[in-house]
Scaffold this motif. Structure first.
Motif, PDB file in Angstrom:
ATOM      1  N   UNK A 130       0.685  -1.349  -0.187  1.00  0.00           N
ATOM      2  CA  UNK A 130      -0.140   0.031  -0.249  1.00  0.00           C
ATOM      3  C   UNK A 130       0.757   1.317   0.140  1.00  0.00           C
ATOM      4  N   UNK A 131       2.036   1.264  -0.563  1.00  0.00           N
ATOM      5  CA  UNK A 131       2.831   2.222  -0.702  1.00  0.00           C
ATOM      6  C   UNK A 131       2.217   3.369  -1.905  1.00  0.00           C
ATOM      7  N   UNK A 132       2.853   4.657  -1.643  1.00  0.00           N
ATOM      8  CA  UNK A 132       2.291   5.837  -2.543  1.00  0.00           C
ATOM      9  C   UNK A 132       3.114   5.431  -3.706  1.00  0.00           C
ATOM     10  N   UNK A 136      13.250   4.408  -3.188  1.00  0.00           N
ATOM     11  CA  UNK A 136      14.132   3.525  -2.373  1.00  0.00           C
ATOM     12  C   UNK A 136      14.854   4.426  -1.159  1.00  0.00           C
ATOM     13  N   UNK A 137      15.116   5.805  -1.372  1.00  0.00           N
ATOM     14  CA  UNK A 137      15.814   6.490  -0.170  1.00  0.00           C
ATOM     15  C   UNK A 137      14.608   6.792   0.877  1.00  0.00           C
ATOM     16  N   UNK A 138      13.455   6.903   0.414  1.00  0.00           N
ATOM     17  CA  UNK A 138      12.369   7.084   1.365  1.00  0.00           C
ATOM     18  C   UNK A 138      12.134   5.907   2.224  1.00  0.00           C
ATOM     19  N   UNK A 139      12.078   4.786   1.758  1.00  0.00           N
ATOM     20  CA  UNK A 139      11.914   3.631   2.545  1.00  0.00           C
ATOM     21  C   UNK A 139      13.077   3.319   3.283  1.00  0.00           C
ATOM     22  N   UNK A 140      14.228   3.520   2.828  1.00  0.00           N
ATOM     23  CA  UNK A 140      15.532   3.439   3.489  1.00  0.00           C
ATOM     24  C   UNK A 140      15.508   4.138   4.634  1.00  0.00           C
ATOM     25  N   UNK A 141      15.141   5.145   4.734  1.00  0.00           N
ATOM     26  CA  UNK A 141      14.984   6.485   5.497  1.00  0.00           C
ATOM     27  C   UNK A 141      14.172   5.935   6.713  1.00  0.00           C
ATOM     28  N   UNK A 142      12.975   5.500   6.431  1.00  0.00           N
ATOM     29  CA  UNK A 142      11.947   5.064   7.543  1.00  0.00           C
ATOM     30  C   UNK A 142      12.589   3.700   8.296  1.00  0.00           C
ATOM     31  N   UNK A 143      12.963   2.722   7.487  1.00  0.00           N
ATOM     32  CA  UNK A 143      13.392   1.560   8.008  1.00  0.00           C
ATOM     33  C   UNK A 143      14.785   1.806   8.788  1.00  0.00           C
ATOM     34  N   UNK A 144      15.595   2.721   8.409  1.00  0.00           N
ATOM     35  CA  UNK A 144      16.962   2.867   9.359  1.00  0.00           C
ATOM     36  C   UNK A 144      16.590   2.996  10.492  1.00  0.00           C
ATOM     37  N   UNK A 177       6.615  -5.049  13.488  1.00  0.00           N
ATOM     38  CA  UNK A 177       5.801  -4.770  14.451  1.00  0.00           C
ATOM     39  C   UNK A 177       5.435  -3.269  14.606  1.00  0.00           C
ATOM     40  N   UNK A 178       6.149  -2.385  14.350  1.00  0.00           N
ATOM     41  CA  UNK A 178       5.914  -1.046  14.515  1.00  0.00           C
ATOM     42  C   UNK A 178       5.240  -0.427  13.391  1.00  0.00           C
ATOM     43  N   UNK A 179       5.740  -0.926  12.256  1.00  0.00           N
ATOM     44  CA  UNK A 179       5.091  -0.226  10.826  1.00  0.00           C
ATOM     45  C   UNK A 179       3.896  -0.688  10.340  1.00  0.00           C
ATOM     46  N   UNK A 180       3.529  -2.069  10.857  1.00  0.00           N
ATOM     47  CA  UNK A 180       2.203  -2.651  10.087  1.00  0.00           C
ATOM     48  C   UNK A 180       1.138  -1.630  10.530  1.00  0.00           C
ATOM     49  N   UNK A 181       0.366  -1.143   9.687  1.00  0.00           N
ATOM     50  CA  UNK A 181      -0.784  -0.324  10.019  1.00  0.00           C
ATOM     51  C   UNK A 181      -0.532   1.033  10.207  1.00  0.00           C
ATOM     52  N   UNK A 182       0.718   1.430  10.313  1.00  0.00           N
ATOM     53  CA  UNK A 182       1.185   2.748  10.188  1.00  0.00           C
ATOM     54  C   UNK A 182       0.717   3.601   9.184  1.00  0.00           C
ATOM     55  N   UNK A 183       0.399   4.996   9.590  1.00  0.00           N
ATOM     56  CA  UNK A 183      -0.001   6.083   8.497  1.00  0.00           C
ATOM     57  C   UNK A 183       1.449   6.521   7.917  1.00  0.00           C
ATOM     58  N   UNK A 184       1.476   6.247   6.354  1.00  0.00           N
ATOM     59  CA  UNK A 184       2.656   7.123   5.946  1.00  0.00           C
ATOM     60  C   UNK A 184       2.532   7.525   4.646  1.00  0.00           C
ATOM     61  N   UNK A 185       2.831   8.843   4.277  1.00  0.00           N
ATOM     62  CA  UNK A 185       2.405   9.449   2.996  1.00  0.00           C
ATOM     63  C   UNK A 185       1.078   9.318   2.671  1.00  0.00           C
ATOM     64  N   UNK A 198       2.647  -4.291   6.396  1.00  0.00           N
ATOM     65  CA  UNK A 198       3.861  -4.550   6.538  1.00  0.00           C
ATOM     66  C   UNK A 198       4.027  -5.970   7.193  1.00  0.00           C
ATOM     67  N   UNK A 199       4.894  -7.011   6.500  1.00  0.00           N
ATOM     68  CA  UNK A 199       4.717  -8.293   7.039  1.00  0.00           C
ATOM     69  C   UNK A 199       6.023  -8.865   6.424  1.00  0.00           C
ATOM     70  N   UNK A 200       6.319 -10.417   6.865  1.00  0.00           N
ATOM     71  CA  UNK A 200       7.416 -10.937   6.413  1.00  0.00           C
ATOM     72  C   UNK A 200       6.781 -11.436   4.989  1.00  0.00           C
ATOM     73  N   UNK A 201       7.891 -11.221   4.189  1.00  0.00           N
ATOM     74  CA  UNK A 201       7.724 -11.553   2.834  1.00  0.00           C
ATOM     75  C   UNK A 201       7.722 -13.136   2.457  1.00  0.00           C
TER      76      UNK A 201
END
Length: 97
Positions: free
Chosen positions: A7-9, A14-22, A60-68, A74-77
């Protein structure tokens, strides 16, 4: 292990996702699939982190979080299934007799 992020915008990078997951540890790789016909993002991606503990905390923290403006999924692939759909040519050998 790899993390599925759905459900990504369609403007995410890639830089956006890296920043969030970092925030959860070392990001080893980010992959954003692109539609082969249009060249646009497909609305989901995959993130690999240094350790499984980092990945578990991020999930755990990002599944269901509001972003953009969207609620992330977010789950295990899961491993990719080989279902012979969507793309390549699937020729079957035919008997001439």
């Amino acid at each position: 292990m790899s993390i599925y992020v759905g459900n990504l915008d369609y403007k995410v990078t890639s830089e956006d996702l890296t920043e969030v997951f970092a925030e959860y540890g070392t990001v080893k790789r980010v992959y954003l699939p692109v539609n082969h016909d249009t060249g646009t993002l497909r609305g989901f991606g995959f993130v690999e982190m240094e350790t499984e503990a980092e990945e578990a905390k991020a999930i755990e923290d990002l599944d269901g979080a509001q972003w953009m403006g969207r609620e992330l999924k977010v789950n295990q692939a899961r491993p990719r299934e080989n279902n012979n759909k969507g793309g390549g040519r699937n020729f079957q050998k035919r008997s001439r007799y």
